[in-house]
Design a protein around this motif. Structure first.
Motif, mmCIF file in Angstrom:
data_model
loop_
_atom_site.group_PDB
_atom_site.id
_atom_site.type_symbol
_atom_site.label_atom_id
_atom_site.label_comp_id
_atom_site.label_asym_id
_atom_site.label_seq_id
_atom_site.Cartn_x
_atom_site.Cartn_y
_atom_site.Cartn_z
ATOM 1 N N PRO A 109 0.824 -1.203 0.000
ATOM 2 C CA PRO A 109 0.000 0.000 0.000
ATOM 3 C C PRO A 109 0.865 1.262 0.000
ATOM 4 O O PRO A 109 1.026 1.935 1.011
ATOM 5 C CB PRO A 109 -0.825 -0.132 1.287
ATOM 6 C CG PRO A 109 -0.018 -0.999 2.179
ATOM 7 C CD PRO A 109 0.850 -1.878 1.317
ATOM 8 N N GLY A 111 0.494 4.106 -1.422
ATOM 9 C CA GLY A 111 -0.169 5.385 -1.665
ATOM 10 C C GLY A 111 -1.074 5.369 -2.882
ATOM 11 O O GLY A 111 -0.958 4.502 -3.754
ATOM 12 N N ALA A 115 -1.048 3.343 -6.418
ATOM 13 C CA ALA A 115 -2.164 2.445 -6.764
ATOM 14 C C ALA A 115 -2.648 2.735 -8.185
ATOM 15 O O ALA A 115 -2.823 1.811 -8.989
ATOM 16 C CB ALA A 115 -3.307 2.620 -5.762
HETATM 17 P P1 UTP Z 1 -7.785 5.849 1.837
HETATM 18 O O1 UTP Z 1 -6.654 6.562 2.427
HETATM 19 O O2 UTP Z 1 -9.181 6.315 2.144
HETATM 20 O O3 UTP Z 1 -7.776 4.306 2.188
HETATM 21 O O4 UTP Z 1 -7.588 5.737 0.273
HETATM 22 P P2 UTP Z 1 -6.962 3.461 3.196
HETATM 23 O O5 UTP Z 1 -5.522 3.789 3.153
HETATM 24 O O6 UTP Z 1 -7.366 2.046 2.939
HETATM 25 O O7 UTP Z 1 -7.704 3.877 4.541
HETATM 26 P P3 UTP Z 1 -7.216 4.385 5.943
HETATM 27 O O8 UTP Z 1 -6.947 5.854 5.764
HETATM 28 O O9 UTP Z 1 -6.006 3.552 6.304
HETATM 29 O O10 UTP Z 1 -8.393 4.101 6.817
HETATM 30 C C1 UTP Z 1 -8.625 5.902 -0.677
HETATM 31 C C2 UTP Z 1 -8.778 4.681 -1.559
HETATM 32 O O11 UTP Z 1 -7.524 4.377 -2.169
HETATM 33 C C3 UTP Z 1 -7.172 3.020 -1.935
HETATM 34 C C4 UTP Z 1 -7.980 2.587 -0.698
HETATM 35 O O12 UTP Z 1 -8.264 1.194 -0.753
HETATM 36 C C5 UTP Z 1 -9.225 3.440 -0.780
HETATM 37 O O13 UTP Z 1 -10.268 2.797 -1.496
HETATM 38 N N1 UTP Z 1 -5.714 2.912 -1.755
HETATM 39 C C6 UTP Z 1 -5.060 3.688 -0.850
HETATM 40 C C7 UTP Z 1 -5.023 1.967 -2.502
HETATM 41 O O14 UTP Z 1 -5.608 1.258 -3.355
HETATM 42 N N2 UTP Z 1 -3.682 1.838 -2.311
HETATM 43 C C8 UTP Z 1 -2.991 2.601 -1.420
HETATM 44 O O15 UTP Z 1 -1.750 2.432 -1.307
HETATM 45 C C9 UTP Z 1 -3.705 3.557 -0.683
#
Ligand code: UTP
Length: 296
Positions: A109, A111, A115
């Motif tokens: 993950p 960012g 993604a």
């Molecule tokens: P968010 O910051 O809301 O999602 O990213 P997160 O990181 O899952 O949630 P928190 O903040 O830890 O609770 C917005 C969207 O981007 C995707 C997430 O799945 C979400 O749907 N995302 C975010 C990715 O696909 N990859 C990443 O590395 C970060």
């Protein structure tokens, strides 16, 4: 119509969902239900209502249940048919047939920018839509208003320039969003001149926030690959959008629609109540429940 039928959507859904722990330890945030369908179903419905059929789903190991949900289940359909539940069988079949999910794994993950960058080989050299997997934008209360992504596609077709959906937020909330500002182009649309990710109140260039809808030129992939990791080692999509705004130009369009941050617990409860009250079979029982809890 050429753009509409060919445009693909990228839905990033590979994040950790830390705001929704502990459930996100084993259930993808995007699969948490609003009433009886996962939140990502509503987002994919918005893409379909916008004329998009091909969905590039950015997902992570352990989140396979998202793509399973959108795959046809002939055994379940047969069983429902045999037990006289034709309506259910049709509904389940519709979900499996409604779109073409192209899963792409984001191996860490790193960012939102990273993604989106994972979709590069599938998207190629075409303009595409991005819809965040945990942001719902509801246009049902506005009769005749198209889905949010369709509103942005219409601006893109008219102006031939990338466009982000924006909404005005209270000053104390600017710290939660990418904030944009710039000169007016037409009603509800302006050209992005300044874009800052999660600014402090005093540094915010305005109050127009980007909640998670974009139509972007594929040149964005070049900018993503040049973006250095920022806060928490993440590649911020906002930094790449800034490059796009400065070089090819970027519009911001104030869409019509109610937005729910369903990745946040209060936003999620708000969406659950709104969509529950809209279901004829649930409405009166839900009102009674709410009255009971308000009395306590
Ligand atoms: P968010 O910051 O809301 O999602 O990213 P997160 O990181 O899952 O949630 P928190 O903040 O830890 O609770 C917005 C969207 O981007 C995707 C997430 O799945 C979400 O749907 N995302 C975010 C990715 O696909 N990859 C990443 O590395 C970060």
């Amino acid at each position: 119509m050429g753009y509409l039928s060919n445009m693909k959507a990228v839905i990033p859904a590979a994040g950790l969902g830390t705001r929704f722990l502990p459930i996100t330890k084993s259930i993808p945030k995007e699969m948490i239900p609003i009433i009886d369908r996962p939140m990502i179903h509503y987002i994919i419905d918005e893409a379909i209502q916008s004329g998009i059929h091909d969905i590039v789903l950015i997902t992570a190991h352990g989140k396979e249940s998202i793509q399973h949900y959108f795959t046809r289940s002939h055994e379940l359909e047969d069983r429902l048919m045999k037990s006289g539940k034709e309506e259910w069988a049709k509904d389940i079949k519709r979900i499996g047939e409604s779109c073409n999910i192209i899963p792409v794994i984001q191996d860490q993950p790193a960012g939102l920018g990273h993604a989106v960058g994972c979709a590069r080989s599938v998207i190629g050299d075409e303009t595409f839509a991005v819809l965040l997997g945990d942001d719902m934008i509801d246009t049902t209360p506005y009769p005749g208003v198209p889905a949010c992504t369709k509103q942005l596609i219409d601006i893109y077709e008219k102006q031939n320039m990338s466009v982000v959906g924006v909404m005005e937020v209270p000053l104390q909330d600017v710290v939660k969003y990418g904030i944009v500002s710039g000169p007016t182009v037409s009603d509800r649309t302006f050209k992005v001149q300044s874009i800052v990710e999660k600014p402090s109140i005093k540094d915010a260039p305005g109050r127009h926030a980007i909640p998670g809808r974009y139509i972007v030129d594929p040149i964005i992939f070049k900018y993503i690959s040049e973006t250095k990791p920022g806060k928490n080692g993440e590649i911020q999509f906002t930094d790449s959008l800034f490059q796009l705004a400065m070089n090819q130009g970027l519009l911001a369009h104030e869409f019509i629609g109610d937005r729910y941050d369903t990745g946040d617990r209060i936003g999620y409860l708000d969406a659950t109540l709104t969509f529950g009250l809209r279901r004829p079979e649930l409405k009166s029982a839900l009102i009674e429940l709410m009255k009971k809890h308000l009395k306590d």
